[in-house]
Design a protein around this motif. Sequence first.
Motif, PDB file in Angstrom:
ATOM      1  N   LEU A   1      53.947 129.549  26.434  1.00 24.99           N
ATOM      2  CA  LEU A   1      53.232 130.112  25.252  1.00 24.99           C
ATOM      3  C   LEU A   1      52.194 131.026  25.784  1.00 24.99           C
ATOM      4  O   LEU A   1      51.809 132.095  24.970  1.00 24.99           O
ATOM      5  N   GLY A   2      51.798 130.935  27.089  1.00 24.16           N
ATOM      6  CA  GLY A   2      50.717 131.988  27.343  1.00 24.16           C
ATOM      7  C   GLY A   2      49.347 131.719  26.996  1.00 24.16           C
ATOM      8  O   GLY A   2      48.533 132.672  27.051  1.00 24.16           O
ATOM      9  N   VAL A   3      49.194 130.467  26.450  1.00 23.81           N
ATOM     10  CA  VAL A   3      47.716 130.186  25.805  1.00 23.81           C
ATOM     11  C   VAL A   3      46.994 129.504  26.974  1.00 23.81           C
ATOM     12  O   VAL A   3      47.379 128.450  27.452  1.00 23.81           O
ATOM     13  N   SER A   4      45.570 129.633  27.013  1.00 21.38           N
ATOM     14  CA  SER A   4      44.907 128.978  27.751  1.00 21.38           C
ATOM     15  C   SER A   4      43.712 128.383  27.221  1.00 21.38           C
ATOM     16  O   SER A   4      42.775 127.547  27.793  1.00 21.38           O
ATOM     17  N   SER A   5      43.390 128.665  26.163  1.00 19.98           N
ATOM     18  CA  SER A   5      42.297 128.097  25.314  1.00 19.98           C
ATOM     19  C   SER A   5      42.688 127.871  23.613  1.00 19.98           C
ATOM     20  O   SER A   5      43.581 128.635  23.039  1.00 19.98           O
TER      21      SER A   5
END
Length: 341
Positions: free
Chosen positions: A136-140
Motif C-alpha cells: 500500500l506504500g503507507v508508513s504512518s
Amino acid sequence: MKKSVFFGSVTAVALAASGALAAEGDTLKEVKARGVLNCGVNTGLIGFAAPDANGNWSGFDVAFCKAVAAAVLGDATKVKYVPTTGQTRFTALSSGEVDLLARNSTWTFQRDTDLKLDFIGVNYYDGQGFMVRKDLGVSSAKELNGATICIQTGTTTELNLADYFKANNMDYQPVNIDSNAEGEQQYMAGACDAYTTDASGLAATRASFADPENHIILPEIISKEPLGPAVRHGDNNWGDITRWTLYALIAAEEYGVTSANIDELAKSSNNPEVQRLLGTTDELGKMIGLDAEWAKRAIKAGGNYGEIFAATIGEQTPIGLARGLNAQWTQGGLMYAMPFR
C-alpha cells in the motif's frame, strides 16, 4: 496522538440493568456444584484464545481460565470455553452464561459502571494500532485519509478511530465486522485498506497469515487499552477469588516462583510472602472460601505470569510481543501484584 478510552463508549446492548446482580458467594457455589468453570473467550485469536483442530483451547487468556479452574476446582482442565464476539461478550457475562470473561476486553468507565461489570485487574497493557499491506506504500496512520478501515463493532476501537481521524482532519470509510476472523477475511480479501484493533491483536492476526512479512503494523498507537478479565458486579467473593488468582500469577514471577521450582519452594522458602502465597503459612484461602493451596495450583496450571506470556505471545512465539509495559514493575514495566499479607 494518544487518547484515553476510560470514558469510551460501548455498543453492546443495554443489559437490562445487567440482569439480577450476583449474590455474595453464588458464583463460587455454582461453579463448585457444576464442576466446570464457564469461561468467555475470543472466538479465535491465536496466542490469546484459539482452539486447535481437536478443539483444545490455548493462549494467554485461556491460561488464566485454567488458573482459576485449578484454584477453585483443583483441576485446570475443568473449563468450558465459550466463544464470544465484541457484541456478545458482556451479555454472556451478565446473563450468567459465563462465570468469567477473559477476552481482550478494555477496562473503561462505562463498562465498569453502566454495564455493572467488575474488572478484576489488568493482565495486558495495550493500545490501538493499524495494520496495512506493505505494498500500500503507507508508513504512518496519518497517511490513511480516505481509506477503508475494518473495525470490530461493540469495541472501544470504534470511538478511538472516529476521534483520531476527526482530530487529524481526515476521513475514512468503516467496514464493520463482528469478529477477528471476519476482520482477517475482509482484510485479506481487499475489502479494507487497513485493519484496526489492539496492537497485540494485530500482531496475533498477522502471525496467522501465510505471508506475514508483507503486512506492517504502523507505528502510531492511538489509545491506551488496559485489558483485563471481568466478572459480574455484586459477588465480591468471586471477584476476590479471580482478582487474587491474577495477582498470584504476577507475584509468583516477582518472587521467582516457577512451575519447575514451586514444589521445592513450598517446602524450603524462607520468604514470608512466598510462604503465604503457596499456602504453607497463614492459610489465606480460608478468607475466600478456598483451601490453603489454591494459589499454588493456579501457578502450577501454566506457570507464573512471565511463563504464560513467554509461552503464548512472547518474543519466541510467532506473535513475537516484547514484554514492554507488561514487564514486572521491578524491570520498568507496569505489572505488579498486591502483597500477600
